[in-house]
Enzyme design. Sequence first.
Site, PDB file in Angstrom:
ATOM      1  CB  CYS A 234      11.371   6.696   1.985  1.00 16.28           C
ATOM      2  SG  CYS A 234      10.233   6.363   3.340  1.00 16.28           S
TER       3      CYS A 234
ATOM      4  CE  LYS B 174       8.605   1.974  -3.700  1.00 19.23           C
ATOM      5  NZ  LYS B 174       7.617   2.815  -2.971  1.00 19.23           N
TER       6      LYS B 174
ATOM      7  CD  GLU C  56      -0.501  -2.186   4.042  1.00 20.99           C
ATOM      8  OE1 GLU C  56      -0.575  -1.991   5.279  1.00 20.99           O
ATOM      9  OE2 GLU C  56       0.517  -1.915   3.364  1.00 20.99           O
TER      10      GLU C  56
ATOM     11  CG  ASP D 137       3.551  -8.777   9.114  1.00 23.10           C
ATOM     12  OD1 ASP D 137       4.427  -8.997   8.256  1.00 23.10           O
ATOM     13  OD2 ASP D 137       3.772  -8.219  10.195  1.00 23.10           O
TER      14      ASP D 137
ATOM     15  CB  ALA E   7      -0.922  -0.010   1.210  1.00 26.12           C
ATOM     16  N   PRO E   8       0.410   2.326  -0.689  1.00 22.10           N
ATOM     17  CG  PRO E   8       0.289   4.522  -1.479  1.00 22.10           C
ATOM     18  CD  PRO E   8       1.155   3.604  -0.654  1.00 22.10           C
ATOM     19  N   GLY E   9       0.175   1.369  -3.295  1.00 22.24           N
ATOM     20  CA  GLY E   9       0.116   0.692  -4.583  1.00 22.24           C
ATOM     21  C   GLY E   9       0.931   1.298  -5.699  1.00 22.24           C
TER      22      GLY E   9
ATOM     23  NE  ARG F 266      -0.247   1.565   4.740  1.00 23.49           N
ATOM     24  CZ  ARG F 266       0.389   2.462   4.001  1.00 23.49           C
ATOM     25  NH1 ARG F 266       0.021   3.738   4.054  1.00 23.49           N
ATOM     26  NH2 ARG F 266       1.405   2.109   3.224  1.00 23.49           N
TER      27      ARG F 266
END
Length: 294
Positions: A232, A120, A138, A165, A116-118, A143
């Site tokens: 990130c 990639k 997800e 998970d 999520a959120p999608g 999400r």
Amino acid sequence: MEISFFLLQELEKQYGAEAERIIAGFQANRKTTLRVNKIFSSREEVLEAVGAAGIEVKGVPWSEDAFVVEGAHEEALMELPLYKQGKIYLQSLSSMIPPIVLGVQPGENVLDMAAAPGGKTTQIASLTGNGAMITACERNKARAERLRYNLEKQGATHVNVMNMDARQLDDFFRFDKILLDAPCSGSGTVSEGFKGRFSEEYLNKTAKIQKTMLEKAIQLLRPGHEMVYSTCSVLQKENEDVVRSVLKKGAEIVAIPQEEFNGIPLLPTTLEGTMCVCPNDEYEGFFVAKLKKK
């Protein structure tokens, strides 16, 4: 923008004088960026449509599908029929790198471990023309619903969403390619509201989660096949140190050919073959490593 003292210390300890460049990147006004959804559209159609709307964009040298928007905010793009029809996806340039590095081919069975959120997930679908079979995990229900919405809007039809998970996936699963864009501190994308949550305790917690997820990814990957680990974050503790934790457990680094990513501002890394993007007005801070299971 006020940056936490702990983060400043970590940046200066790891990067020395380079820390100033990172901090300047945090403070830059980041431009809106987008990519073409090739399931529904083409580069030519997108360029014609944004031009007709008076919106100026420029390409990047490492992807024919990616564009930087000049002089317009995302709200202007969201009003376009292109956006409403799922022909473009608003996505940071940095986050477009991992799916390209992963290099999924049509017919491959792929796992996106934290989907999520999608962005990639739908990018992989676009790059393969819906030719790959994607499992997208997800664990957060809300999400996961957002993920399903974006998949439908982008026409990504060969995706199985699992509201769980990824670390709980049965061990009998095996995948040809895996993308693990791991939950992280977000130290490469510092924004307002970030300061309060950043601490050594928080960093240690995210690193622990990342290591367990990466170990699971290696377990689920077919021998001789490849995966991408990304965050990130620009901090070694979440990046190189996490990757090192699996190098003696059946995985090896596959060097990312950086000549294929000309124009991307890079930071030094302590693992040869990996890539760390420096934040600026076009890019978020981001780390990418490609691994192969022996």
